[in-house]
Design an enzyme around this catalytic site. Structure first.
Site, PDB file in Angstrom:
ATOM      1  N   GLU A  30       0.790  -1.221  -0.160  1.00 14.17           N
ATOM      2  CA  GLU A  30      -0.199   0.018   0.088  1.00 14.17           C
ATOM      3  C   GLU A  30       0.951   1.257   0.259  1.00 14.17           C
ATOM      4  OE1 GLU A  30      -3.037   0.301  -1.286  1.00 14.17           O
ATOM      5  OE2 GLU A  30      -3.366  -1.406   0.237  1.00 14.17           O
ATOM      6  N   ALA A 120     -15.873   3.187  -1.784  1.00 12.93           N
ATOM      7  CA  ALA A 120     -15.412   2.350  -0.740  1.00 12.93           C
ATOM      8  C   ALA A 120     -13.980   1.886  -0.770  1.00 12.93           C
ATOM      9  CB  ALA A 120     -16.380   1.088  -0.766  1.00 12.93           C
ATOM     10  N   SER A 123     -11.997   0.722  -6.100  1.00 12.61           N
ATOM     11  CA  SER A 123     -11.693   1.527  -7.621  1.00 12.61           C
ATOM     12  C   SER A 123     -12.778   1.481  -8.444  1.00 12.61           C
ATOM     13  CB  SER A 123     -10.505   0.668  -7.857  1.00 12.61           C
ATOM     14  OG  SER A 123      -9.381   1.303  -7.495  1.00 12.61           O
ATOM     15  N   SER A 125     -13.731   3.689  -9.629  1.00  8.08           N
ATOM     16  CA  SER A 125     -13.260   4.871 -10.642  1.00  8.08           C
ATOM     17  C   SER A 125     -12.270   4.211 -11.667  1.00  8.08           C
ATOM     18  CB  SER A 125     -12.364   6.157  -9.878  1.00  8.08           C
ATOM     19  OG  SER A 125     -11.196   5.687  -9.281  1.00  8.08           O
ATOM     20  N   ASP A 169      -4.496   0.496  -9.503  1.00  6.63           N
ATOM     21  CA  ASP A 169      -6.040   0.136  -9.685  1.00  6.63           C
ATOM     22  C   ASP A 169      -6.466   0.032 -11.154  1.00  6.63           C
ATOM     23  OD1 ASP A 169      -5.723   0.923  -7.130  1.00  6.63           O
ATOM     24  OD2 ASP A 169      -7.019   2.784  -7.257  1.00  6.63           O
TER      25      ASP A 169
HETATM   26  P1  ADP Z   1     -13.358   4.291  -5.530  1.00  2.07           P
HETATM   27  O1  ADP Z   1     -12.596   4.388  -7.003  1.00  2.07           O
HETATM   28  O2  ADP Z   1     -12.623   4.077  -4.401  1.00  2.07           O
HETATM   29  O3  ADP Z   1     -14.704   3.944  -5.754  1.00  2.07           O
HETATM   30  P2  ADP Z   1     -13.237   7.449  -6.076  1.00  2.07           P
HETATM   31  O4  ADP Z   1     -13.755   8.478  -5.376  1.00  2.07           O
HETATM   32  O5  ADP Z   1     -11.996   7.241  -6.702  1.00  2.07           O
HETATM   33  O6  ADP Z   1     -13.760   5.998  -5.427  1.00  2.07           O
HETATM   34  O7  ADP Z   1     -14.167   7.178  -7.372  1.00  2.07           O
HETATM   35  C1  ADP Z   1     -15.836   7.360  -7.402  1.00  2.07           C
HETATM   36  C2  ADP Z   1     -16.242   8.214  -8.428  1.00  2.07           C
HETATM   37  O8  ADP Z   1     -16.298   7.634  -9.525  1.00  2.07           O
HETATM   38  C3  ADP Z   1     -17.893   8.558  -8.203  1.00  2.07           C
HETATM   39  O9  ADP Z   1     -17.891   9.616  -7.080  1.00  2.07           O
HETATM   40  C4  ADP Z   1     -18.244   8.715  -9.399  1.00  2.07           C
HETATM   41  O10 ADP Z   1     -17.922  10.328  -9.863  1.00  2.07           O
HETATM   42  C5  ADP Z   1     -17.369   8.057 -10.483  1.00  2.07           C
HETATM   43  N1  ADP Z   1     -17.923   6.435 -10.793  1.00  2.07           N
HETATM   44  C6  ADP Z   1     -17.503   5.427 -10.361  1.00  2.07           C
HETATM   45  N2  ADP Z   1     -18.609   4.358 -10.882  1.00  2.07           N
HETATM   46  C7  ADP Z   1     -19.417   5.134 -11.615  1.00  2.07           C
HETATM   47  C8  ADP Z   1     -20.669   4.737 -12.285  1.00  2.07           C
HETATM   48  N3  ADP Z   1     -21.000   3.619 -12.269  1.00  2.07           N
HETATM   49  N4  ADP Z   1     -21.539   5.761 -12.686  1.00  2.07           N
HETATM   50  C9  ADP Z   1     -21.036   7.086 -12.616  1.00  2.07           C
HETATM   51  N5  ADP Z   1     -19.955   7.500 -12.046  1.00  2.07           N
HETATM   52  C10 ADP Z   1     -19.188   6.588 -11.424  1.00  2.07           C
HETATM   53 MG    MG Z   2     -10.695   5.691  -7.227  1.00  2.00          MG
END
Ligand code: ADP
Ligand code: MG
Length: 379
Positions: A30, A120, A123, A125, A169
């Protein structure tokens, strides 16, 4: 398939194709990925699915079943980094990164639906970026490799969305293989699939989503990154991955700044924990991975200081209830932890974590087993 049907309802014709890319959890390693180090993530069964059609008129239309609002329409020539586009910045950033690298992406219609929990630390994103990149790679015949797509997806997140993430990621989502963890060298993106068949050994890896995200995390990542770079400079190495764990005590003696010393100790020792975990997995000694996870958590909590009370409580409660080991995973300050546990004790450990959260007055955590799943693919 409902994603394809929903696409047709939205855009008036069937999509050219449907692709999927998974979220991930990191088993160990990490804050090593911006130090040219090793990581060991695995893909989750949770995926982001994209139905996509190619366009040749410069129009990019984006829609997500998981976001509020309707279709976002953009021109591929007019994409501007950091223009505050909300969720659409992630897929738009991929188009921007592809075009900036000289690839002729002339527009697309995109509809997304995801089972990856967002925010959460799993990933969502990267899943969103990678599924977009893979679809466009196929539809425009770009012929890019998985690591090339992962790099472009990272560039989209770094330079278009404005999140300074490493490449782990995107590589996990793009390159993972079912039943395996991905031993990735983030210096050159070389990797090896490490067999990780938990069920065969009577084991389970639980993901515990604490459902919290502390605001502290935003600036902390950049601060840790700067501290690690300062450490590498002070030690005269290109990156901290070049400090051998055997030489760590001598290296620490050469650092005056107490904070930098803690960061260096975390990165060098966690990089070494990746190597140790892989040796254990290769030797079929998966149970022995548990204590290394717990050791890694202590390092993230005490040296890098990126944990939080909720994550510490998961680790403490799980281990007290008989888990083999546990650690926070991802960037910290909330998000998720992983817990290695014997299959027959999994129920009890999950219940103990839930009870500890209830007793502490925390929201109920989300708990599910991580079964190492496949990386991005066309469906
Ligand atoms: P993580 O990658 O840990 O889930 P992040 O903050 O890096 O958290 O990314 C989350 C963001 O990615 C959300 O707030 C949104 O903007 C975008 N996102 C992720 N999945 C989706 C989805 N299926 N539809 C729309 N936006 C999404
Ligand atoms: Mg992310």
């Amino acid at each position: 398939m409902t994603v394809a049907a929903d696409f047709e309802t939205l855009y008036g014709s069937a999509p050219d194709g449907v692709w999927a890319a998974p979220g991930r959890v990191n088993l160990i390693g990490e804050y090593t990925d911006f130090n040219d180090g090793f990581v060991l993530p695995l893909a989750l069964p949770h995926t982001t699915v994209a139905a996509v059609s190619r366009r040749d008129d410069g129009v990019l239309r984006l829609h997500s079943g998981d976001a509020d609002g309707g279709i976002v329409q953009l021109g591929v020539d007019a994409l501007e980094p950091l223009s505050g586009g909300g969720w659409a910045a992630y897929p738009a950033g991929v188009v921007w990164a592809l075009r900036a690298a000289g690839h002729p992406v002339t527009g697309a219609d995109v509809h997304l639906a995801s089972t990856v929990p967002t925010g959460a630390g799993l990933s969502s994103s990267a899943a969103l970026e990678v599924v977009t990149a893979l679809a466009l790679n196929d539809l425009f015949g770009l012929g890019l490799t998985r690591p090339e797509l992962a790099r472009l997806a990272q560039r989209a997140e770094n330079d278009f969305v404005g999140v300074p993430c490493g490449v782990m990621d995107q590589m996990a989502s793009a390159c993972a293989q079912e039943g395996h963890a991905l031993h990735l060298d983030t210096r050159d993106l070389s990797y090896r699939q490490v067999p990780f068949d938990l069920a065969a050994e009577g084991l389970a890896l639980l993901v515990v989503d604490t459902r919290v995200k502390h605001a502290l995390g935003d600036g902390a990542y950049a601060e840790r990154r700067a501290g690690c770079e300062a450490g590498a400079r002070a030690l005269g190495v290109r990156a901290l991955r070049d400090v051998d764990a055997a030489h760590l005590p001598a290296a620490l003696d050469r650092l005056d700044d107490a904070t930098v010393r803690r960061y260096v100790r975390h990165v060098v020792s966690d990089n070494d924990r990746v190597v140790r975990v892989i040796s254990l997995l290769d030797a079929g000694a998966t149970r022995a991975v548990g204590p290394v996870l717990t050791e890694g958590h202590a390092s993230l909590r005490d040296d890098l200081r990126v944990s939080c009370p909720e994550l510490d409580l998961v680790v403490e409660a799980a281990n007290a209830a008989g888990a083999l080991g546990a650690r926070m995973t991802g960037g910290g300050f909330g998000g998720s932890a992983v817990v290695l546990v014997g299959t027959d004790g999994a129920e009890e450990v999950g219940a103990a974590v839930r009870k500890a959260f209830a007793d502490a007055g925390y929201a109920e955590p989300g708990i599910f087993p991580a079964v190492p799943a496949a990386g991005a693919r066309r469906l």
